[in-house]
Scaffold this active site. Structure first.
Site, PDB file in Angstrom:
ATOM      1  N   LYS A 171       0.861  -1.177   0.000  1.00  0.00           N
ATOM      2  CA  LYS A 171       0.000   0.000   0.000  1.00  0.00           C
ATOM      3  C   LYS A 171       0.896   1.226   0.000  1.00  0.00           C
ATOM      4  CE  LYS A 171      -2.416  -1.796   3.560  1.00  0.00           C
ATOM      5  NZ  LYS A 171      -3.242  -1.762   4.744  1.00  0.00           N
ATOM      6  N   ASP A 173       7.510  -0.711  13.761  1.00  0.00           N
ATOM      7  CA  ASP A 173       6.290  -1.013  14.522  1.00  0.00           C
ATOM      8  C   ASP A 173       6.604  -1.447  15.958  1.00  0.00           C
ATOM      9  OD1 ASP A 173       3.597  -0.729  14.130  1.00  0.00           O
ATOM     10  OD2 ASP A 173       3.245  -2.827  13.605  1.00  0.00           O
ATOM     11  N   HIS A 178      -5.927  -2.127  19.773  1.00  0.00           N
ATOM     12  CA  HIS A 178      -5.943  -2.105  18.304  1.00  0.00           C
ATOM     13  C   HIS A 178      -6.597  -3.407  17.847  1.00  0.00           C
ATOM     14  CE1 HIS A 178      -4.384  -1.243  14.211  1.00  0.00           C
ATOM     15  NE2 HIS A 178      -4.495  -2.560  14.138  1.00  0.00           N
ATOM     16  N   LEU A 179      -7.817  -3.297  17.327  1.00  0.00           N
ATOM     17  CA  LEU A 179      -8.581  -4.484  16.951  1.00  0.00           C
ATOM     18  C   LEU A 179      -8.816  -4.492  15.448  1.00  0.00           C
ATOM     19  CD1 LEU A 179     -11.209  -4.268  19.863  1.00  0.00           C
ATOM     20  CD2 LEU A 179      -8.971  -5.401  19.876  1.00  0.00           C
ATOM     21  N   GLY A 180      -7.893  -5.059  14.719  1.00  0.00           N
ATOM     22  CA  GLY A 180      -8.035  -5.203  13.263  1.00  0.00           C
ATOM     23  C   GLY A 180      -7.862  -6.671  12.939  1.00  0.00           C
ATOM     24  N   ASP A 188     -13.714 -12.702   8.845  1.00  0.00           N
ATOM     25  CA  ASP A 188     -14.139 -11.306   8.745  1.00  0.00           C
ATOM     26  C   ASP A 188     -15.219 -11.056   9.791  1.00  0.00           C
ATOM     27  OD1 ASP A 188     -15.566  -8.924   7.951  1.00  0.00           O
ATOM     28  OD2 ASP A 188     -14.379  -9.041   6.104  1.00  0.00           O
TER      29      ASP A 188
HETATM   30  P1  ADP Z   1      -5.373  -4.660   9.844  1.00  0.00           P
HETATM   31  O1  ADP Z   1      -5.087  -3.219   9.611  1.00  0.00           O
HETATM   32  O2  ADP Z   1      -4.892  -5.199  11.134  1.00  0.00           O
HETATM   33  O3  ADP Z   1      -5.057  -5.552   8.681  1.00  0.00           O
HETATM   34  P2  ADP Z   1      -8.128  -3.764   9.855  1.00  0.00           P
HETATM   35  O4  ADP Z   1      -7.986  -2.682  10.850  1.00  0.00           O
HETATM   36  O5  ADP Z   1      -8.374  -3.373   8.431  1.00  0.00           O
HETATM   37  O6  ADP Z   1      -6.970  -4.806   9.965  1.00  0.00           O
HETATM   38  O7  ADP Z   1      -9.370  -4.656  10.350  1.00  0.00           O
HETATM   39  C1  ADP Z   1      -9.883  -5.701   9.595  1.00  0.00           C
HETATM   40  C2  ADP Z   1     -11.070  -6.286  10.357  1.00  0.00           C
HETATM   41  O8  ADP Z   1     -12.026  -5.264  10.604  1.00  0.00           O
HETATM   42  C3  ADP Z   1     -11.773  -7.392   9.610  1.00  0.00           C
HETATM   43  O9  ADP Z   1     -11.991  -8.486  10.472  1.00  0.00           O
HETATM   44  C4  ADP Z   1     -13.102  -6.767   9.265  1.00  0.00           C
HETATM   45  O10 ADP Z   1     -14.118  -7.699   9.244  1.00  0.00           O
HETATM   46  C5  ADP Z   1     -13.315  -5.808  10.403  1.00  0.00           C
HETATM   47  N1  ADP Z   1     -14.334  -4.809  10.072  1.00  0.00           N
HETATM   48  C6  ADP Z   1     -14.299  -3.846   9.131  1.00  0.00           C
HETATM   49  N2  ADP Z   1     -15.469  -3.167   9.109  1.00  0.00           N
HETATM   50  C7  ADP Z   1     -16.258  -3.706  10.084  1.00  0.00           C
HETATM   51  C8  ADP Z   1     -17.596  -3.461  10.562  1.00  0.00           C
HETATM   52  N3  ADP Z   1     -18.356  -2.504  10.041  1.00  0.00           N
HETATM   53  N4  ADP Z   1     -18.059  -4.221  11.559  1.00  0.00           N
HETATM   54  C9  ADP Z   1     -17.308  -5.204  12.089  1.00  0.00           C
HETATM   55  N5  ADP Z   1     -16.072  -5.480  11.687  1.00  0.00           N
HETATM   56  C10 ADP Z   1     -15.541  -4.755  10.694  1.00  0.00           C
END
Ligand code: ADP
Length: 588
Positions: free
Chosen positions: A14, A120, A180-182, A252
């Site tokens: 990216k 990081d 941080h929840l991704g 997801d």
């Molecule tokens: P990273 O940056 O760690 O790769 P992100 O911050 O992009 O990850 O988070 C990805 C996660 O966020 C995925 O599990 C996705 O399903 C979740 N996500 C994105 N939008 C939503 C939403 N509207 N509701 C619930 N979860 C979401």
């Protein structure tokens, strides 16, 4: 400053050009599945100049996942930095490999720009040792360089600044628990702007449940899986098959929430375990911090899922953390409104949803590093040895203390060639108190020389001058007690002057001479420090090492085996320019 930020991951790249002050994105692009193409990362990056206007770029900022024990701050990239990143840590090789491929190609295609590495792990590098270290055998820890490095630091740092800004308070007076929840997930306890504990460990596997990683598991499970399935399969399961995906078959969170609402039990389990684990860390980190001012929720799950936020933050009344359910449901963070407060009006600990922006974090770091008049040269690392109090004796004193013609026996060899700690110890007796069991170093010397730290001086009630080794004339008196007799030394007690031993070839490499005074900068400890008045001592007999006493080491929270950077040589030298540019930056 207009910064091209490149985030070169294992499978995707990216990139964005953004204004580090306003955060405005001027151009951006993405290349996916680069690992499936031949020369994937290089090829994909070579396409960047065709897709963006290169002429506006003033610097390039690269995300580097792992700075290991070497990088505590962002650095300007040169060949030595590239070399060090590639050697950082075995556990990071996959990530750093991709990051490095990006750096190498970007330097080739944009050779006239300054490239900066933003790590990081850096935000966590100054965690106290009680958080950094695992309870494993010391020799194993040293051999394999095992410690908690922590990750997601760029995001934790960035959201904590955004939150402080929102609260209109200084970071230096705030305690946050950042979640941080991704796809990746980690929690971080942030005290007055510094990470003091984080849930990811030596690798990103530890801590919270993630998209396909389990977070904390009993190490016994790992060894059992290794025995049953082999190491490769176990690693694959832990990195790619576990977490939300492992529990529910879905990775997801949006799909998991939909399926859970439809009654799909594994999806419900996934949500329950996920939220439970975050709650545990919030509870633990309030203890670590002794309370908190706010919980920060970020990453795309933290920012977008009202369901998960509610599950995580409910039932925390006992610590004064209460959310307003309507506010939680209405959250819509954006770059225009990056922080939304979802706390109930009577909450003592606030709950803030904060939009993270790693790219902007990297751009700001890059601009900050380049803000001064920057001529940064490669650091000059100096290994540091910490000397405890000790005694060098002459033949006559040895005879009185240990018997005529007695000999020192080797207890263990020490780093400077030919020198050793002996089995023998002496007692120091001062007017105020005594210190027993002070190690005698061998071989015997022409003059007695007893080296103590300032703390010892106060304990003994003596006034020891700071002296270089051998300069004992008119130093302080002290009484020495041995098993066979007592000696009343008229002189010989000193506080050793801090110094660096080096060979003539080291001296040439470092651009210094015998007798020079230099400064040595210690960074990456909870209390960074620059030592001034460090004497250079050159001899063929030495090995490269800086010697400081225990008080000096404690002041910088140093352990033996760490290194400092020789940053200053003589006025008007290039090294002085580095120092003054660093000083300027500190003043900014
Ligand atoms: P990273 O940056 O760690 O790769 P992100 O911050 O992009 O990850 O988070 C990805 C996660 O966020 C995925 O599990 C996705 O399903 C979740 N996500 C994105 N939008 C939503 C939403 N509207 N509701 C619930 N979860 C979401």
């Amino acid at each position: 400053m207009k910064v091209l930020v490149i985030n070169c991951g294992a499978s995707s790249i990216k990139y964005q050009v953004l204004d580090s002050d306003s955060g405005q994105i001027l151009q951006k692009g993405k290349a996916e599945r680069v690992n499936e193409r031949k020369d994937g990362h290089g090829r994909a990056l070579e396409e960047i100049p065709a897709t963006i206007d290169v002429s506006i770029i003033e610097a390039v900022g690269h995300k580097v996942v792992h700075g290991g024990a070497k990088f505590f701050d962002s650095v300007i990239i040169n060949s030595e930095v590239i070399d060090a990143i590639s050697r950082c840590h075995e556990s990071a090789s996959l990530h750093n490999h991709a990051n490095l491929a990006g750096i190498r190609t970007a330097i080739e295609i944009l050779p006239n720009l300054v490239h900066v590495a933003v790590f990081d792990t850096a935000f966590h590098s100054r965690m106290p040792s009680r958080s950094k270290n695992y309870a494993l055998p010391a020799d194993i820890v040293e051999k394999y360089n095992i410690c908690r490095f922590g990750f997601n630091g760029i995001s934790h740092d960035f959201v904590s600044r955004r939150a402080a800004n929102f609260l209109q308070q200084s970071l230096e007076e705030l305690r946050f628990i950042s979640c941080h929840l991704g796809n990746d997930a980690s929690a971080c306890a942030i005290e007055f702007g510094h990470s003091v504990e984080t849930s990811m460990g030596m690798t990103p596997l530890e801590g919270l449940v993630m998209a396909s990683r389990p977070g904390d598991v009993d190490p016994g499970i790992v060894t059992m899986l290794c025995r049953e399935l082999g190491i490769g399969a176990t690693e694959h399961i832990l990195n790619r098959k576990s977490g939300l995906l492992g529990i529910s078959g879905l990775n997801d969170m949006r799909d998991i929430e939909t399926k859970a609402a439809e009654g799909f039990e594994p999806a419900r389990q996934a949500i329950a375990i996920y939220a439970h684990q975050v709650r545990k860390y919030i509870g633990a980190y309030t203890s670590v911090l002794g309370g908190a001012d706010a919980i920060l929720l970020t990453g795309n799950i933290g920012q977008n899922s009202a369901v998960i936020r509610q599950r995580i933050l409910q039932h925390f009344d006992y610590i004064g953390l209460r959310i307003d359910y309507d506010k939680n449901n209405d959250v819509n963070v954006s770059e225009q409104h990056p922080v939304i407060d979802i706390s109930a009006h009577n909450a003592r600990i606030r709950a803030l949803v904060v939009a993270t922006n790693e790219e902007l974090g990297i751009a700001k770091e890059t601009a900050k590093l380049l803000g001064g008049k920057t001529i940064v040269q490669p650091a000059k690392p100096i290994p540091i040895a910490i000397s405890g109090r000790h005694a060098h004796l002459d033949r006559h004193t040895m005879d009185i203390l240990f018997g005529t013609n007695s000999e020192l026996e080797v207890f263990k060899m020490i780093s400077q060639p030919g020198q050793y700690a002996s089995e023998q110890t002496v007692n120091l007796v001062g007017p105020r108190d005594r210190i027993n069991g002070v190690r005698v170093l061998g071989p015997l010397r022409r003059n007695n020389q007893i080296e103590i730290a300032r703390t010892d001086e106060f304990r003994l009630g003596v006034d020891a001058p700071i002296r270089g080794s051998g300069q004992v004339e008119d130093s302080a008196p002290i009484i020495l007690e041995g098993p066979r007799g007592t000696v009343n030394l008229k002189e010989g007690l000193i506080c050793a002057r801090r110094h660096i031993h080096m060979t003539p070839s080291d001296a040439q490499k470092y651009g210094v001479e015998d007798g020079d005074e230099v400064e040595v900068e210690i960074s990456g400890t909870p209390r960074d420090l620059t030592f001034g008045d460090v004497l250079i001592r050159v001899s063929e007999k030495y090995i490269l090492e800086m010697h400081i006493d225990t008080d000096e080491a404690n002041a910088a929270e140093l352990n033996s085996g760490t290194t400092g950077d020789l940053i200053y040589q003589k006025p008007d030298s290039p090294a002085e320019a580095i120092l003054s540019s660093r000083r300027d930056r500190q003043l900014d």
